[in-house]
Design an enzyme around this catalytic site. Structure first.
Site, PDB file in Angstrom:
ATOM      1  N   SER B  83       0.811  -1.236   0.000  1.00 46.62           N
ATOM      2  CA  SER B  83       0.000   0.000   0.000  1.00 46.62           C
ATOM      3  C   SER B  83       0.834   1.272   0.000  1.00 46.62           C
ATOM      4  O   SER B  83       0.303   2.353  -0.263  1.00 46.62           O
ATOM      5  CB  SER B  83      -0.930   0.033   1.213  1.00 46.62           C
ATOM      6  N   LYS B  86       0.481   3.470  -2.972  1.00 47.92           N
ATOM      7  CA  LYS B  86      -0.716   4.261  -3.274  1.00 47.92           C
ATOM      8  C   LYS B  86      -0.461   5.772  -3.410  1.00 47.92           C
ATOM      9  O   LYS B  86      -0.925   6.382  -4.368  1.00 47.92           O
ATOM     10  CB  LYS B  86      -1.806   3.981  -2.225  1.00 47.92           C
ATOM     11  N   TYR B 208      -2.793  -2.916 -10.595  1.00 48.10           N
ATOM     12  CA  TYR B 208      -2.852  -2.762  -9.134  1.00 48.10           C
ATOM     13  C   TYR B 208      -2.011  -3.821  -8.422  1.00 48.10           C
ATOM     14  O   TYR B 208      -1.214  -3.512  -7.521  1.00 48.10           O
ATOM     15  CB  TYR B 208      -4.315  -2.807  -8.665  1.00 48.10           C
ATOM     16  N   TYR B 260      -5.526   5.389   7.652  1.00 49.38           N
ATOM     17  CA  TYR B 260      -6.889   4.849   7.822  1.00 49.38           C
ATOM     18  C   TYR B 260      -7.578   5.399   9.074  1.00 49.38           C
ATOM     19  O   TYR B 260      -7.505   6.596   9.333  1.00 49.38           O
ATOM     20  CB  TYR B 260      -6.859   3.310   7.854  1.00 49.38           C
ATOM     21  N   VAL B 278       1.393  -3.581   3.905  1.00 47.83           N
ATOM     22  CA  VAL B 278       1.115  -4.793   4.657  1.00 47.83           C
ATOM     23  C   VAL B 278       2.329  -5.736   4.714  1.00 47.83           C
ATOM     24  O   VAL B 278       2.376  -6.650   5.543  1.00 47.83           O
ATOM     25  CB  VAL B 278      -0.168  -5.441   4.068  1.00 47.83           C
TER      26      VAL B 278
END
Lengths: 627, 627
Positions: B83, B86, B208, B260, B278
């Site tokens: 991630s 991103k 992705y 988050y 992750v």
């Protein structure tokens, strides 16, 4: 370059007006005008008293962290602070009770819910954050005081410290809030029910309704926002209202929760910690720079002043004020770096001493730091110190122009000192007394002195002079000779034995006490001197009438020798630093000698030319290190 | 000050090791060690390949915006970016498609939902933000390329620009992601269903899954974060990867959505834009200062690396790196402020000219600016300019040390110029060619020159010299005399008619072409010169072998006069600026004359002493303005 119109003097234009409108005033006027026509939105009406506000009122004020105010429109018009009180009450609670206590009362997580939501965080049972009503009511409980009147007094005192003037409560709005605040009552009783409140809800609500009813103007709010921008120091009064750590906490919560469910877009578009109030006020904070306040009653659907939001958006965009806008520049933390080889102390020295310093002076390195010392800038400084420590005997760090030093910088600097301690490179810190901002660093360095061996010297000139003396002693340059041989003096170099003998007849011995004035600026000049023992300081009177030391002279070196030129007056004061023994030469007698032996005057003047030329060369070298 | 141990040379200590461990290395080692024992958390297992990671691996790397790297532990150990890709993909989409197009694809609002939530924003039907999987998949669709291989190539090229080295995909992880990414498939089909995706979901997911499988090290991630910290310029390669505006957008979204549902607490505790992956990676960005990257696979319950979060928290706290930590210091934007009265151009002038400049020079004010010019610092500059414009004829702004100028600063400076245009105070900008960073300002000033009358002059010395010439012309000081009367020259002032007549016999006339060398540094000195027409430049060779102009001499003034002292070599080069006419005096002949008329040499040497003393005084004045 040809003589251009721009650089020519223009004596025939009439004197201009005393006030030059700055671009910021011009900009604010035009921004105000362009938004005056915006007629959208509704004045808040859930409290009857607020519904009476004039929707045409529109004021903007900007306050810089150094106290400059720019106002336009109705910047002096009073209105009630409403929810803009919340970040300041949060600050009060942090100041009086500490982070831990406040964290038990209220969280810091943004919530997608509206400002008057009754929802509490399921894990801790506390309101999500101090910007929603529930959180603000929980925070209001932390206002100190045994009764309502004490609490009101404490609250007004605290807000007044932020605004820089005494503030009052708008009693009509307060009564209106009190009479109609049923939803807030519900929230308070809900929190009593879950054990979050311990005081009777009506008492807490008295504080809450009163904090919302404080009467302010745009000007007040701009100063309050600027106090946050100045990390807690009111720019008008100079008073510290909140510690930088608590300001950091307040701004963090404003940035994530200040604009409710508009937070993400606000962070994206405006990127500034901000807070609005339902009476039509909005404040935004640009840390380190300024506070903005806008007043315009008509609100949008989420309860923010329409013109207020528009001003912040436009202003932030037009002037690149977004938090993540590219603006940091840490290249300049080292203002200049030089060695004792290219910059000398103000001690005027014989040529043979200057030669030693030019050859050996590179072993002392001076860093002049400037601006803010924080992690990023200090990392550059200590990295460069580590590099130079490989060859230097001494590193001097001159803090005269450090405007700010944070804990991180103090930690890095002290750790660097501990790192250098076992090497042969010594550290000297100077000018630590220049600013209050340096006192924490000063204290930390003092505390660790035994461990680090860092020397603290008041000014760089004295550190340079001491190192020069040490270098000269190491080089075996003999000093402190009481009985000087005239032939060994720079001033008389090149004269024959016969000529020196004649000069001896022109000499007298002079003794001065420490602090005694030897020469006065402006006097006629009849003698010139050579120091035999001790040292003298040369000083001139500068613009503001103060005396400024421009040099010192020690054994074997002359002063006042410009007396040899016709008609010269003394151009500086000379004072004995310590008890001084001098040889003084009568100019009249030297002239008489020169009449018979013209070489005497020619040689002496030639030596003066050489010596001043050397000093001019040193001065030019120094200018080059400064440029 | 007594001779202290700290400032004494220490010649008898053995040479030290070439590397001095800096406090930051020491700190990172101890931080790494203190967290190595933390054994909590689980390695991610939802993708089988990630479950194979060694939980003991632990690396930290810090990269500064000027390319200094500090690494500790397994900073070179490869892992997949996951991630953490991103924000960079978001940056790519902004760069290639612009803000408006990206805003149609994805929002910027934080959501309390977990990262793999399928929820879309009900108003726009788009994913909440580019940091949740749905948003990242929507952004992945914007990767350019006609087929998978082109898109992969473009993607790797873009990430490689950030890392400063070519990156590759970990094929095993990619296959594992591809084989098990069913929830992401569900998200993609959901978006296809609502019309948010237009490409086939499998194609978008190929991009992705590949972006998540890029193999990086801590070192790579620190450089990527530092590229964001440097507002888009890779600190190793110097390449601009992203515009500052797009970096601002990326950092804004990272700060509100990057962690988050931990966003509020993270903003409160750490206060830095950050992103975790992750596989165990975490990056944080300190704008303008540095990027931090940590790798440690064990994760907490919300999917963040436990040691990674701990390192960021500890590091940010220990070094006061929080976004709202008190650190700005704008006091130093004006490095120094002086007038043509206390700092002169390098033109060496006769005493009568210097006197005019000292008396009238206050009418030209020079501001030397330094560091970053943004709203807050520029506001101080223009406020001071407005103040000084009331009495000044000319304000010179020297931009040599401006490290950065943003749009806001350009706008304020140009507006200030428009404001001053109708007054009699003229504006001159110098040193605009010093940095690339100044080119936008240069262009804006050029564009508005007709309107503002701002003069652009390459360097401050030339601006000073031109103004001095204009002041002297205004004062009626006669210049450009071709036939000089020796008695009117400073050098010969005080000589009698008979002595001047004798000197005339020592004179010859010399003509030099523009650019011709008149005197070479180090040569024997037989002549000294007086300029009759034109001007000459005096220059010395500086450390790096370059020639540096240290002064210029015009009509009526002398150069090379140190030749009158025995045994002096030429101390500088002298070159004709334009066609020059000089009078040259034979030193040997002047000596002969002096043998009969000793007063000749005494007077000339006395005048030289006066002149050099004046220049020394000027140099000391200049040093004072610099200090």
């Amino acid at each position: 370059m040809p003589r251009s119109p721009a650089v020519a003097p223009a004596p025939d234009v009439p004197p201009r007006s005393p006030h030059v409108a700055t671009p910021i005033e011009t900009y604010l006027k035009s921004l105000h005008m362009s938004l005056s026509d915006v007629m959208a939105g509704e004045v808040a009406s859930y409290i009857p008293e607020l519904g009476l506000a004039d929707p045409k009122k529109f004021g903007i004020c900007i306050a810089t962290v150094d106290g400059q105010l720019y106002s336009v429109g109705d910047a002096g018009c009073p209105f009630t602070i409403q929810s803009m009180s919340k970040p300041f009450m949060h600050g009060y609670a942090l100041r009086e009770h500490g982070q831990e206590r406040v964290a038990r009362q209220v969280g810091v997580e943004p919530t997608g819910d509206p400002f008057n939501s009754i929802t509490l965080d399921d894990v801790n049972n506390r309101p999500f954050n101090p910007m929603v009503n529930a959180g603000a009511i929980a925070v209001a409980e932390l206002m100190k005081g045994d009764n309502t009147s004490e609490r009101t007094e404490n609250m007004l005192d605290f807000f007044g410290q932020f605004a820089g003037r005494p503030l009052e409560i708008d009693e009509q709005v307060y009564r209106s809030e009190h009479a109609t605040g049923h939803r807030n009552r519900a929230i308070a009783y809900m929190m009593l029910n879950t054990g979050m409140l311990s005081l009777p809800p009506e008492e807490v609500l008295e504080t809450y309704f009163r904090q919302c009813s404080i009467r302010v103007t745009c000007r007040d709010m701009a100063v309050m926002a600027a106090t946050l921008a100045a990390h807690g120091v009111n720019p008008l009064s100079g008073q510290r209202v909140l510690s930088p750590d608590h300001v950091r906490d307040v701004l963090s919560v404003m940035s994530t929760c200040g604009m409710y469910d508009y937070a993400g877009q606000w962070a994206f578009d405006v990127g500034l910690p901000a807070k609005s109030g339902v009476a039509g006020g909005v404040i935004a904070v640009i840390p380190g720079q300024l506070g903005i306040a806008v007043y315009s009653p008509p609100l949008d659907s989420v309860g923010n002043s329409i013109r207020g939001v528009a001003v912040c958006q436009k202003f932030a965009q037009d002037f690149s004020l977004h938090a993540y806008h590219d603006r940091t520049d840490i290249r300049s933390v080292i203002r200049r770096e030089y060695t004792a080889g290219n910059v000398h102390s103000k001690r005027i020295r014989p040529a043979r001493e200057s030669a030693v310093l030019r050859a050996q002076g590179h072993r002392l390195v001076v860093f002049e730091v400037q601006g803010a010392l924080f992690f990023g800038s200090t990392e550059k400084l200590i990295r460069r110190m580590a590099e130079r420590s490989k060859e230097a005997d001494v590193i001097v760090v001159d803090f005269k122009r450090a405007g700010f030093v944070d804990k991180a910088a103090i930690q890095l600097i002290c750790q660097m000192a501990r790192t250098l301690e076992p090497t042969r490179c010594r550290l000297v810190f100077t000018e630590l007394g220049s600013f209050d901002a340096l006192s924490d660093l000063h204290a930390a360095v003092d505390r660790e002195r035994a461990e680090t061996g860092v020397e603290i010297v008041p000014d760089t000139d004295r550190a340079l002079e001491a190192y020069e003396e040490a270098l000269l002693a190491e080089a075996g340059v003999s000093r402190e000779e009481e009985k000087l041989s005239l032939g060994s003096l720079d001033l008389f170099e090149g004269l024959g034995t016969q000529e020196l003998k004649l000069l001896e007849s022109a000499v007298g011995t002079f003794r001065f006490d420490a602090g005694e004035r030897i020469i006065n600026e402006g006097d006629d000049a009849h003698l010139f001197f050579i120091v035999a023992r001790g040292s003298v300081s040369i000083s001139v009177t500068v613009e503001d009438g103060r005396s400024k030391r421009i040099g010192s002279v020690g054994p074997g070196y002359s002063f006042g020798e410009m007396a040899l030129l016709d008609g010269e007056k003394r151009s500086a004061d000379v004072t004995a630093d310590v008890p001084v023994l001098c040889y003084g030469f009568s100019v009249a007698r030297v002239r008489e000698i020169s009449a018979g032996y013209p070489n005497v005057m020619t040689v002496i003047l030639g030596n003066i030319v050489r010596s001043i030329s050397d000093r001019l060369r040193s001065a030019n070298d120094e200018i080059r290190t400064l440029e």
